[in-house]
Design a protein around this motif. Structure first.
Motif, PDB file in Angstrom:
ATOM      1  N   ALA A  99      13.199 -17.589  28.079  1.00 34.35           N
ATOM      2  CA  ALA A  99      11.793 -17.632  27.672  1.00 34.35           C
ATOM      3  C   ALA A  99      11.151 -16.251  27.780  1.00 34.35           C
ATOM      4  N   PHE A 100      11.460 -15.539  28.860  1.00 38.22           N
ATOM      5  CA  PHE A 100      10.914 -14.186  29.004  1.00 38.22           C
ATOM      6  C   PHE A 100      11.465 -13.258  27.931  1.00 38.22           C
ATOM      7  N   SER A 101      12.714 -13.443  27.562  1.00 35.30           N
ATOM      8  CA  SER A 101      13.308 -12.623  26.519  1.00 35.30           C
ATOM      9  C   SER A 101      12.623 -12.882  25.173  1.00 35.30           C
ATOM     10  N   VAL A 102      12.377 -14.149  24.852  1.00 34.22           N
ATOM     11  CA  VAL A 102      11.667 -14.487  23.613  1.00 34.22           C
ATOM     12  C   VAL A 102      10.246 -13.926  23.654  1.00 34.22           C
ATOM     13  N   LEU A 103       9.558 -14.110  24.779  1.00 35.75           N
ATOM     14  CA  LEU A 103       8.190 -13.595  24.921  1.00 35.75           C
ATOM     15  C   LEU A 103       8.156 -12.083  24.741  1.00 35.75           C
ATOM     16  N   PHE A 104       9.122 -11.387  25.326  1.00 32.98           N
ATOM     17  CA  PHE A 104       9.208  -9.936  25.187  1.00 32.98           C
ATOM     18  C   PHE A 104       9.325  -9.553  23.713  1.00 32.98           C
ATOM     19  N   GLY A 105      10.205 -10.205  22.986  1.00 34.63           N
ATOM     20  CA  GLY A 105      10.380  -9.909  21.564  1.00 34.63           C
ATOM     21  C   GLY A 105       9.143 -10.208  20.749  1.00 34.63           C
ATOM     22  N   VAL A 106       8.494 -11.332  21.031  1.00 38.03           N
ATOM     23  CA  VAL A 106       7.275 -11.698  20.304  1.00 38.03           C
ATOM     24  C   VAL A 106       6.160 -10.688  20.581  1.00 38.03           C
ATOM     25  N   LEU A 121      18.059 -19.700  34.049  1.00 38.80           N
ATOM     26  CA  LEU A 121      18.597 -19.220  32.785  1.00 38.80           C
ATOM     27  C   LEU A 121      17.611 -19.493  31.657  1.00 38.80           C
ATOM     28  N   GLY A 122      16.992 -20.678  31.673  1.00 40.67           N
ATOM     29  CA  GLY A 122      15.986 -21.004  30.667  1.00 40.67           C
ATOM     30  C   GLY A 122      14.769 -20.100  30.756  1.00 40.67           C
ATOM     31  N   LEU A 123      14.321 -19.823  31.977  1.00 42.22           N
ATOM     32  CA  LEU A 123      13.180 -18.921  32.179  1.00 42.22           C
ATOM     33  C   LEU A 123      13.540 -17.512  31.724  1.00 42.22           C
ATOM     34  N   ASN A 124      14.765 -17.109  31.986  1.00 45.21           N
ATOM     35  CA  ASN A 124      15.246 -15.815  31.522  1.00 45.21           C
ATOM     36  C   ASN A 124      15.148 -15.751  29.997  1.00 45.21           C
ATOM     37  N   PHE A 168      14.716  -9.498  33.830  1.00 46.05           N
ATOM     38  CA  PHE A 168      15.927 -10.100  33.283  1.00 46.05           C
ATOM     39  C   PHE A 168      17.040 -10.089  34.332  1.00 46.05           C
ATOM     40  N   GLY A 169      17.226  -8.954  34.964  1.00 43.62           N
ATOM     41  CA  GLY A 169      18.261  -8.835  35.988  1.00 43.62           C
ATOM     42  C   GLY A 169      18.001  -9.712  37.190  1.00 43.62           C
ATOM     43  N   ALA A 170      16.753  -9.772  37.641  1.00 40.22           N
ATOM     44  CA  ALA A 170      16.416 -10.592  38.804  1.00 40.22           C
ATOM     45  C   ALA A 170      16.669 -12.073  38.519  1.00 40.22           C
ATOM     46  N   LEU A 171      16.281 -12.535  37.338  1.00 37.04           N
ATOM     47  CA  LEU A 171      16.509 -13.938  36.995  1.00 37.04           C
ATOM     48  C   LEU A 171      18.002 -14.252  36.873  1.00 37.04           C
ATOM     49  N   LYS A 198      19.864 -18.173  25.289  1.00 32.75           N
ATOM     50  CA  LYS A 198      19.833 -18.457  26.733  1.00 32.75           C
ATOM     51  C   LYS A 198      19.132 -19.801  26.993  1.00 32.75           C
ATOM     52  N   ILE A 199      18.053 -20.075  26.286  1.00 32.08           N
ATOM     53  CA  ILE A 199      17.349 -21.356  26.434  1.00 32.08           C
ATOM     54  C   ILE A 199      18.274 -22.502  26.024  1.00 32.08           C
ATOM     55  N   ALA A 200      18.989 -22.331  24.911  1.00 31.92           N
ATOM     56  CA  ALA A 200      19.929 -23.366  24.457  1.00 31.92           C
ATOM     57  C   ALA A 200      21.015 -23.609  25.504  1.00 31.92           C
ATOM     58  N   ALA A 201      21.514 -22.544  26.102  1.00 36.01           N
ATOM     59  CA  ALA A 201      22.541 -22.698  27.144  1.00 36.01           C
ATOM     60  C   ALA A 201      21.974 -23.430  28.353  1.00 36.01           C
ATOM     61  N   ALA A 202      20.741 -23.127  28.733  1.00 38.24           N
ATOM     62  CA  ALA A 202      20.116 -23.790  29.892  1.00 38.24           C
ATOM     63  C   ALA A 202      19.935 -25.284  29.622  1.00 38.24           C
TER      64      ALA A 202
END
Length: 183
Positions: free
Chosen positions: A122-129, A117-120, A153-156, A100-104
């Motif tokens: 980033a939150f996804s990566v942070l969640f996984g980490v 999309l980039g923030l989405n 995720f849905g809100a973003l 998602k970051i790459a797409a943004a």
């Protein structure tokens, strides 16, 4: 809100999750598997359509394959330990977020609002980490994390969709050369 049991007593849905953690874990495994497979299929379809239009499709296809694989693994090994599920969800979230970051980054010169999309991502990566960094918290906490992740995720993505919709309206009501002056 409650659910009537066979004995006629009423237990809130959340209390059932606390009282019956194995059922909650089983539901989490099934819901994650279904979500990951369906999301993966949609990403693969979007990648194929992008390839047909000679647009960039690789990241969408990779995201879709990762989602389908993660979902199928959740179905094939439903009795795996909580830690394996935790790492499976974490890896999927990190891969998805990075894509998602790459797409943004690719979209930053094309549209406004790509930061959502980039923030989405980033939150996804942070969640996984966070899942990898704190596995001792346990899978019941994961239920809460997955819920918060899904809402955020849905809100973003909704915010990003509204931005894209606005861009589409601008493109159809004005010529492409006039969009830059309207922004």
């Amino acid at each position: 809100m409650g659910i009537r049991s066979t004995r006629g007593s009423r237990h809130p849905i959340g209390a059932r999750g606390v009282l019956f953690p194995s059922i909650t874990l089983g539901a989490l495994v099934l819901l994650f598997g279904v979500y990951a497979v369906v999301d993966g299929v949609f990403a693969v379809v979007a990648g194929v359509r992008a390839a047909e239009r000679r647009e960039r499709w690789g990241a969408l296809l990779l995201e879709g394959i990762a989602g389908i694989v993660a979902g199928v693994l959740a179905f094939v090994w439903p009795a795996l330990t909580a830690l394996v599920l935790l790492y499976l969800i974490a890896a999927w979230s990190i891969i998805r977020g990075a894509l998602k970051i790459a797409a943004a980054v690719r979209l930053r010169r094309t549209i406004q609002g790509e930061w959502l999309l980039g923030l989405n991502g980033a939150f996804s990566v942070l969640f996984g980490v966070l899942l990898i960094a704190m596995p001792a918290i346990g899978l019941l906490t994961l239920v809460w994390l997955v819920g918060a992740y899904a809402v955020l995720f849905g809100a973003l993505l909704l915010g990003f969709a509204f931005r894209l919709r606005r861009l589409q309206v601008l493109r159809t009501s004005h010529g492409p050369d006039q969009i830059e002056s309207i922004r």
